[in-house]
Design an enzyme around this catalytic site. Structure first.
Site, short mmCIF file in Angstrom:
data_model
loop_
_atom_site.label_atom_id
_atom_site.label_comp_id
_atom_site.label_asym_id
_atom_site.label_seq_id
_atom_site.Cartn_x
_atom_site.Cartn_y
_atom_site.Cartn_z
N ASP A 2 0.73 -0.96 -0.33
CA ASP A 2 0.12 0.21 -0.41
C ASP A 2 0.52 0.95 0.19
O ASP A 2 2.22 1.44 0.54
CB ASP A 2 -0.55 0.11 1.33
N ILE A 3 0.76 1.96 -0.86
CA ILE A 3 1.37 3.41 -0.81
C ILE A 3 1.61 4.45 0.81
O ILE A 3 2.10 5.17 0.92
CB ILE A 3 1.31 3.79 -2.04
N GLN B 144 -14.40 2.83 1.65
CA GLN B 144 -13.55 2.47 0.22
C GLN B 144 -13.55 3.34 -0.42
O GLN B 144 -14.55 4.57 -0.98
CB GLN B 144 -14.60 1.29 -0.63
N HIS C 36 -10.09 -5.37 -3.26
CA HIS C 36 -9.09 -5.62 -2.82
C HIS C 36 -9.06 -5.81 -1.58
O HIS C 36 -9.45 -5.56 -0.57
CB HIS C 36 -8.28 -4.20 -2.91
N LEU C 37 -7.78 -7.11 -1.17
CA LEU C 37 -7.71 -7.09 0.72
C LEU C 37 -7.23 -6.23 0.91
O LEU C 37 -5.54 -6.74 0.67
CB LEU C 37 -8.06 -7.94 0.09
N HIS C 38 -6.80 -5.81 2.26
CA HIS C 38 -6.44 -5.17 2.87
C HIS C 38 -5.22 -6.24 3.42
O HIS C 38 -6.14 -7.05 4.32
CB HIS C 38 -6.54 -4.03 4.23
#
Ligand code: AMP
Ligand code: ZN
Length: 112
Positions: free
Chosen positions: A31-32, A93, A99-101
């Site tokens: 993740d950025i 969201q 997407h799955l964190h």
């Protein structure tokens, strides 16, 4: 593929990512804006807007995403971790491509 979708662009390689995994169906990258020492996203290559947009035909894909989480978490040095799927604006969201964190590795995570 959705033209304006940032994760579709990452899947295509049009914008860079710190990729940690890829196969025919999934990609995973850091993740950025990490919320923990380790924080990555598991993303299906198929553009599905959100968990609420999933149907029976996506069952295997969803299972594959979940099963990949502990494997990659271990590779990233995590012993424990948290998974999260934000769904819809009210669910927090921001990127409307499923997407799955997966995150962890900081001292402790807040109770939920
Ligand atoms: P969500 O709020 O569940 O939609 O989460 C979207 C996540 O995508 C956020 O944690 C962002 O930091 C992350 N994100 C957005 N753009 C990028 C990018 N280009 N590369 C990696 N992560 C990103
Ligand atoms: Zn997309």
């Amino acid at each position: 593929m959705s033209v304006d979708c940032i994760f579709c662009k990452i899947v295509k390689g049009d914008i860079p990512s710190k990729k940690i995994y890829e196969d025919d169906d999934l990609i995973a990258f850091h993740d950025i804006h990490p919320i923990s020492r380790v924080h990555f996203l598991i993303v299906p290559k198929l553009h599905i807007e959100s968990l609420a947009g999933c149907e029976a035909q996506h069952q295997a894909l969803l299972g594959k995403m979940l099963l990949l989480a502990p494997k990659l978490a271990k590779e990233q040095g995590l012993i424990g971790f948290r998974t999260m799927i934000n769904t819809g604006r009210e669910g927090g969201q921001e990127v409307f491509h499923l997407h799955l964190h997966v995150f962890g590795g900081s001292d402790s995570l807040p109770r939920v």
